[in-house]
Write an enzyme that holds these catalytic residues in place. Sequence first.
Site, PDB file in Angstrom:
ATOM      1  N   TYR A   1      21.652  53.772  29.108  1.00 32.22           N
ATOM      2  CA  TYR A   1      22.460  55.002  28.703  1.00 32.22           C
ATOM      3  C   TYR A   1      21.705  55.561  27.475  1.00 32.22           C
ATOM      4  O   TYR A   1      22.095  56.611  26.712  1.00 32.22           O
ATOM      5  CB  TYR A   1      23.773  55.070  28.127  1.00 32.22           C
ATOM      6  CG  TYR A   1      25.002  55.093  29.265  1.00 32.22           C
ATOM      7  CD1 TYR A   1      24.975  55.935  30.143  1.00 32.22           C
ATOM      8  CD2 TYR A   1      25.713  53.876  29.350  1.00 32.22           C
ATOM      9  CE1 TYR A   1      25.773  56.019  30.992  1.00 32.22           C
ATOM     10  CE2 TYR A   1      26.573  53.958  30.335  1.00 32.22           C
ATOM     11  CZ  TYR A   1      26.657  55.107  31.287  1.00 32.22           C
ATOM     12  OH  TYR A   1      27.500  54.967  32.328  1.00 32.22           O
TER      13      TYR A   1
ATOM     14  N   LYS B   1      32.113  51.270  37.413  1.00 34.58           N
ATOM     15  CA  LYS B   1      32.092  50.775  36.028  1.00 34.58           C
ATOM     16  C   LYS B   1      33.547  49.910  35.829  1.00 34.58           C
ATOM     17  O   LYS B   1      34.151  49.667  36.783  1.00 34.58           O
ATOM     18  CB  LYS B   1      32.672  52.044  35.487  1.00 34.58           C
ATOM     19  CG  LYS B   1      31.328  52.941  35.227  1.00 34.58           C
ATOM     20  CD  LYS B   1      31.707  54.398  34.429  1.00 34.58           C
ATOM     21  CE  LYS B   1      30.407  55.320  34.426  1.00 34.58           C
ATOM     22  NZ  LYS B   1      30.861  56.421  33.916  1.00 34.58           N
TER      23      LYS B   1
HETATM   24  P1  IDP Z   1      27.721  61.286  34.394  1.00 33.66           P
HETATM   25  O1  IDP Z   1      28.124  59.814  34.592  1.00 33.66           O
HETATM   26  O2  IDP Z   1      28.561  62.273  35.222  1.00 33.66           O
HETATM   27  O3  IDP Z   1      26.133  61.424  34.847  1.00 33.66           O
HETATM   28  P2  IDP Z   1      26.757  61.671  31.837  1.00 33.66           P
HETATM   29  O4  IDP Z   1      26.888  63.128  30.903  1.00 33.66           O
HETATM   30  O5  IDP Z   1      25.640  61.280  32.055  1.00 33.66           O
HETATM   31  O6  IDP Z   1      27.798  62.010  32.921  1.00 33.66           O
HETATM   32  O7  IDP Z   1      27.918  60.882  30.952  1.00 33.66           O
HETATM   33  C1  IDP Z   1      27.924  59.287  30.935  1.00 33.66           C
HETATM   34  C2  IDP Z   1      29.076  58.770  30.882  1.00 33.66           C
HETATM   35  O8  IDP Z   1      29.479  58.856  29.671  1.00 33.66           O
HETATM   36  C3  IDP Z   1      30.037  59.557  31.757  1.00 33.66           C
HETATM   37  O9  IDP Z   1      30.355  59.070  33.339  1.00 33.66           O
HETATM   38  C4  IDP Z   1      31.505  59.133  30.910  1.00 33.66           C
HETATM   39  O10 IDP Z   1      31.860  57.780  31.378  1.00 33.66           O
HETATM   40  C5  IDP Z   1      31.077  59.170  29.638  1.00 33.66           C
HETATM   41  N1  IDP Z   1      31.218  60.597  29.009  1.00 33.66           N
HETATM   42  C6  IDP Z   1      30.616  61.735  29.402  1.00 33.66           C
HETATM   43  N2  IDP Z   1      31.100  62.797  28.525  1.00 33.66           N
HETATM   44  C7  IDP Z   1      32.062  62.244  27.945  1.00 33.66           C
HETATM   45  C8  IDP Z   1      32.968  63.084  26.732  1.00 33.66           C
HETATM   46  O11 IDP Z   1      32.810  64.167  26.528  1.00 33.66           O
HETATM   47  N3  IDP Z   1      33.704  61.878  26.244  1.00 33.66           N
HETATM   48  C9  IDP Z   1      33.817  60.797  26.493  1.00 33.66           C
HETATM   49  N4  IDP Z   1      32.931  60.012  27.259  1.00 33.66           N
HETATM   50  C10 IDP Z   1      32.189  60.904  28.188  1.00 33.66           C
END
Ligand code: IDP
Length: 152
Positions: free
Chosen positions: A49, A9
């Site tokens: 996403y 990222k």
């Molecule tokens: P992952 O990347 O571990 O699979 P996901 O739930 O798919 O996690 O979320 C995608 C991305 O969104 C995360 O890697 C992070 O950058 C961001 N993200 C996830 N949860 C939150 C949150 O609660 N607040 C802010 N950003 C978040």
Amino acid sequence: MERTLVLVKPDGVQRGLVGTIIQRLEQRGLRLAGLKMVRVDRATAERHYEPLKDRPFFPALIDFITSSPVVAMAWEGPHAVEAARQTMGATNPLQAAPGTLRADYALDIQFNLVHGSDSAESAARELAIWFRPEELVSWTRADEDWAFGQSK
Ligand code: IDP
Ligand code: MG
């Protein structure tokens, strides 16, 4: 054998951690099958996403991922999806296990360095967004009999 999408990222690229992230996955034994630097546009980021589009953090996540270049990679190997995510650690770096990339190099739940596909189905969908088929290289790594073992 599985294939997964890994993104370094914007925070990982800006912080000079591209090499470290590649090294961890490469030394784990996974095989690099595609690699490119991309400044992703909003429409592509929103497609990537899309499963998270109703989450409150979605707009901020799209702002973040489009803010600066990312490095997109395809990695292959037995259980590549699970292995890559394990090497990355939990989404929130504060909950990630010590020794994982997110625990060792990140602090913030959004600025968490890397993306990894969460299933073989997600990987296929996401790889099609980031790579054309001809950009993925089929090859044999010299040590893969030793790294893949019985799972080959
Ligand atoms: P992952 O990347 O571990 O699979 P996901 O739930 O798919 O996690 O979320 C995608 C991305 O969104 C995360 O890697 C992070 O950058 C961001 N993200 C996830 N949860 C939150 C949150 O609660 N607040 C802010 N950003 C978040
Ligand atoms: Mg995810």
